[in-house]
Scaffold this active site. Structure first.
Site, short mmCIF file in Angstrom:
data_model
loop_
_atom_site.label_atom_id
_atom_site.label_comp_id
_atom_site.label_asym_id
_atom_site.label_seq_id
_atom_site.Cartn_x
_atom_site.Cartn_y
_atom_site.Cartn_z
CB CYS A 1 -0.95 0.00 1.19
SG CYS A 1 -1.72 -1.60 1.45
CB ILE B 1 -12.48 -3.01 -2.82
CG1 ILE B 1 -12.43 -4.02 -1.67
CG2 ILE B 1 -11.69 -3.48 -4.03
CD1 ILE B 1 -11.06 -4.45 -1.27
CE LYS C 1 -14.07 4.28 7.38
NZ LYS C 1 -14.94 3.53 6.54
CG HIS D 1 -6.29 1.93 0.33
ND1 HIS D 1 -5.14 2.51 -0.15
CD2 HIS D 1 -5.89 0.85 1.07
CE1 HIS D 1 -4.08 1.81 0.28
NE2 HIS D 1 -4.52 0.81 1.01
#
Ligand SMILES: [Zn+2]
Lengths: 156, 388
Positions: B84, B210, B330, B334
């Site tokens: 990430c 997602i 959030k 992401h």
């Protein structure tokens, strides 16, 4: 394809060092690698990941470990599809911590669901908590029969 | 050493757009970055591109040349992968390259395509950021790993689900005006607490979604900006990176993120500032507990006190140090390999005054971006400052 070749879930892949380690764990002869300074690690290793020492010896794991943290997994990866919900925990065994699935506890609590009251109570609040004493063995995933490190709570 | 400026930023819409190819997503972000920068594609000397799971999601390795084509640049192009934090490390190398005088113009950013996979596939894809033999094989999912950290934190310091719900509610509120955000809907603390569990103690609203999306940034040297009369008021003044043991079980402490401590210390040192100088931050809140750990590593809260920061209003939009004014991972979303670049874009927009939430930080001069990989086995921190 990914499942056939993915590390621990694999039937075909041989992971030298790791496979011998989990065989030993299954036979009740689990071990850690320990350097002269007492740092513990898990195989395969050529040097201690903490200090770089190449003088590593196998040291038997203590019979009992202690849970340091845990979670109840409700949304699993494909390899654990039929195992969910299940409890995964990190437990201290002497010089190392191990990660495994806690068996012998009911991951879903007695009908009142998650309390949602803002504290850390959850489905396994009575059966597993930080500090719970466990023994370690090797079991099978319900989903695909793959081997998995298993913790079972033991009487204090 | 030369000064490094952010000449332009570009983002795609973040959200579920499963039909879009990775090359199309990155092309759009890059196009917007060039337009924003007023820099010709011909000037780009390197492309640093972040991507995590393209081999699984798109069956596409070797993505850097593909993305150079998509962006319309012809120059050395390299893909960076740190889970990430993939775009964070790509940005870091771009900043170091310009700072060292090795290039005047570098394009950096990243892309992730995820929603074309089903939930199981995406869960499996994300899990490969953990140790496959010792963690994934023991049932640890990506949310499960952060749940292990959350329980360890609660055990060490107290706090619980309610404080985490305040983090979720804050970030959803911040995303409301953000045109790029995946979720522009308010979520109350009560709704967050009532949501179904994913990996206890983390429930649905503790987790980022997602997301498909891309980010791109044009970095230039201070001299290039001046010579070409660019409007590039924001400088990257500090960069730092840290690494920890891969598996959570092998860390010294399960309730803190030493890799981010190291990255923050290096970035602050590089910039010659400290946590007290920071006016706003974008931090890696893939899960609510991750924001708590991030603000402690960045020095905005003492260990054990970060849990209450959102609840007590310190990190809300009108608090003393707003965190994740973009909505964060959030609520903004992401797209894993794009996130680190997206954070730099949002901090830049906030400091320039052209972000929908800029009014909350009208006098801000210093912003920080914190990007983490896996369970923070990798961490990258950047300091951005208004230079003119
Ligand atoms: Zn050692």
């Amino acid at each position: 394809m990914s499942d056939e070749t993915a590390g621990n879930g694999a039937s075909a892949t041989v992971n030298a060092g790791y496979d011998e380690w989990i065989d030993a764990l299954a036979e009740g002869a689990g071990y850690a690698l320990v350097c002269p300074d007492g740092h513990g690690s898990l195989p395969p290793r050529r040097v201690c990941p903490e200090c770089g020492s190449s003088s590593l010896s196998e040291e038997a794991l203590p019979e009992r470990g202690e849970i340091e943290t845990y979670t109840v997994v409700h949304v699993p990866s494909p390899r654990f599809a039929d195992d969910a919900p299940y409890v995964t925990a990190v437990a201290r065994f002497g010089p190392v911590r191990l990660t495994g699935v806690v068996r012998g506890v009911d991951p879903v609590n007695d009908g009142n669901g998650d309390t949602g009251d803002g504290d850390n109570a959850d489905a396994v609040d009575d059966a597993v908590e930080v500090g719970t004493a466990v023994e370690v063995t090797v079991g099978e995933r319900e989903t695909d029969g793959g081997r998995v490190v298993v913790f079972r709570p033991v009487e204090e | 050493m030369t000064g490094v400026r952010v000449a332009g930023v570009g983002l795609t819409q973040f959200g579920s757009q499963p039909e879009r190819t990775g090359r199309d997503l990155f092309a759009e972000a890059a196009d917007r970055a060039f337009t924003d920068a007023g820099v010709d594609r011909d000037a780009v000397e390197e492309l640093n591109y972040g991507n995590f799971m393209g081999a699984l999601a798109e069956h596409q390795g070797h993505q850097a040349p593909l993305m150079a084509e998509a962006a319309g640049v012809r120059c050395p192009a390299t893909r960076y992968e740190s889970a990430c934090a993939s775009a964070g490390v790509a940005v870091r190398e771009a900043v170091r390259t310009v700072a060292a005088g090795d290039a005047d113009v570098v394009l950096a950013g990243g892309m992730e395509r995820m929603t074309n996979l089903d939930t199981e596939g995406a869960t499996e894809g994300l899990a490969i950021a953990a140790d496959d033999l010792f963690e994934v094989g023991a049932g640890v999912t990506f949310p499960g790993a952060y749940a292990l950290m959350a329980n360890a934190y609660f055990e060490a310091h107290g706090g619980g689900r309610e404080e985490l719900a305040h983090v979720a509610s804050k970030n959803h509120e911040n995303a409301l005006p953000n045109e790029y955000a995946q979720f522009r809907k308010a979520v109350s603390v009560e709704e967050a607490l009532a949501a179904p569990p994913v990996a206890e103690p983390l429930h649905l609203y503790d987790a980022c979604p997602i997301t498909d999306g891309a980010s791109a940034l044009v970095f230039v040297s201070e001299e290039y900006a001046a010579d070409n009369d660019l409007d590039a008021p924001v400088a990257v003044t500090g960069t730092g990176q840290g690494t920890d043991r891969m598996a959570l079980a092998d860390r010294a402490d399960l309730a803190s993120t030493p890799a981010a401590d190291d990255a923050a210390a290096a970035a602050y040192d590089d910039a010659g500032i400290g946590p007290d100088d920071v006016d706003l931050a974008e931090v890696h809140d893939c899960f609510t507990i991750a924001e708590v750990l991030a603000i402690e590593s960045l020095g905005f809260a003492e260990p054990g006190e970060g849990i209450a920061a959102a609840r007590d209003g310190h990190t809300t939009a009108d608090g003393d140090l707003p965190v994740n004014l973009s909505g964060g991972l959030k609520a903004k979303g992401h797209p894993v390999g794009a996130t680190g670049g997206s954070q730099i874009a949002e901090v830049t927009r906030l400091l320039r005054g052209d972000h929908p939430n800029s009014d909350h930080v009208a006098d801000a001069e210093v912003g920080v971006a914190h990007n983490a990989g896996g369970t923070v086995a990798s961490a990258v921190v950047h300091v951005l400052e208004v230079a003119e």
